[in-house]
Motif scaffolding. Structure first.
Motif, short mmCIF file in Angstrom:
data_model
loop_
_atom_site.label_atom_id
_atom_site.label_comp_id
_atom_site.label_asym_id
_atom_site.label_seq_id
_atom_site.Cartn_x
_atom_site.Cartn_y
_atom_site.Cartn_z
N TYR A 55 0.87 -1.18 0.00
CA TYR A 55 0.00 0.00 0.00
C TYR A 55 0.90 1.22 0.00
O TYR A 55 1.73 1.37 0.90
N VAL A 56 0.77 2.06 -1.02
CA VAL A 56 1.61 3.25 -1.14
C VAL A 56 0.73 4.49 -1.01
O VAL A 56 -0.29 4.60 -1.69
N TYR A 57 1.13 5.40 -0.13
CA TYR A 57 0.41 6.66 0.11
C TYR A 57 1.35 7.83 -0.15
O TYR A 57 2.52 7.79 0.24
N GLY A 58 0.86 8.88 -0.77
CA GLY A 58 1.63 10.11 -0.93
C GLY A 58 2.84 9.98 -1.81
O GLY A 58 3.88 10.60 -1.57
N SER A 59 2.77 9.16 -2.87
CA SER A 59 3.94 8.95 -3.72
C SER A 59 4.24 10.13 -4.63
O SER A 59 5.36 10.27 -5.13
N PRO A 98 6.03 10.18 1.17
CA PRO A 98 5.56 8.85 0.76
C PRO A 98 5.70 7.83 1.89
O PRO A 98 6.67 7.86 2.65
N MET A 99 4.74 6.94 1.97
CA MET A 99 4.78 5.86 2.95
C MET A 99 4.30 4.58 2.30
O MET A 99 3.35 4.59 1.51
N ILE A 100 4.98 3.47 2.63
CA ILE A 100 4.63 2.17 2.08
C ILE A 100 4.27 1.24 3.24
O ILE A 100 5.01 1.16 4.22
N VAL A 101 3.15 0.56 3.12
CA VAL A 101 2.77 -0.47 4.09
C VAL A 101 2.90 -1.82 3.40
O VAL A 101 2.41 -2.00 2.28
#
Length: 198
Positions: free
Chosen positions: A149-153, A164-167
């Motif tokens: 799950y990638v947010y703010g790429s 950016p943050m990756i879960v």
């Protein structure tokens, strides 16, 4: 004077057949219970060792992945640069934020392309556009699910203030026998350490 002869009754030592059978039966019952306990301890030890081996292997795998992701940039969900290198020109969050992505592509701090994905129930890594994968997880570990799950790429701008943050979510099991099969589910989050200008 008459002396009465005292007859000495000599008792022969030994056990009867019934006594031997009873004692043998008790011995067999006690040994069967003991062996069951010992077998349970051995199986528990095997399960513990296999879980320890899994955790070590997964810790090394996650540490390797997160180290590259932490200092990487241009994160792109569900991208396979081997078959379609064009999609790597822009970053991309996961289009399906509920189910996540099955693969992720990014560039390391040195500008080398990395792709992480699930193949043959193992986590694989492709480096620098190579068509040959490196397996990160052991063949003893069966990975059933790998989700990103990638947010703010997107690049930092007046519209995007988020780093950016990756879960990463990994699910699987170890062990082929039902008695020593251990399932696991691991989740970790990685945020970009670089200032998001890439």
């Amino acid at each position: 004077m008459k002396f009465n002869k005292i007859k000495k009754i000599s008792k022969k030592g030994g056990f009867t057949l019934i006594e031997i059978m009873v004692s043998s039966t008790i011995f067999i019952v006690v040994m069967t219970i003991s062996m069951g306990s010992i077998y349970s301890v051995i199986e528990g030890n095997r399960k513990s060792q296999s879980m320890r081996s899994i955790m070590d292997n997964l810790n090394i795998t996650l540490e390797s992945m997160t180290r590259v992701m932490r200092f990487g940039y241009l994160y792109h969900c569900d991208s396979d640069s081997i078959t379609n290198p064009v999609v790597l020109t822009l970053p991309s969050d996961c289009p399906d934020m509920v189910n996540g992505a099955s693969s992720i592509s990014l560039y390391s701090s040195s500008g080398v392309n990395y792709i992480y994905k699930l193949e043959n129930n193992r986590i694989t890594r492709y480096v620098g556009g190579s068509a040959t994968p490196s397996y990160l997880t052991s063949s003893d570990v069966t990975i059933e699910s790998l989700k990103f799950y990638v947010y703010g790429s997107a690049k930092y701008s007046s519209l995007n203030f988020a780093q950016p943050m990756i879960v990463i979510i990994i699910k699987g099991y170890v062990g082929s026998k039902p008695t020593i099969k251990s399932t696991f589910a691991i989740q970790t989050a990685v945020s970009q350490r670089l200032f998001d200008t890439q």
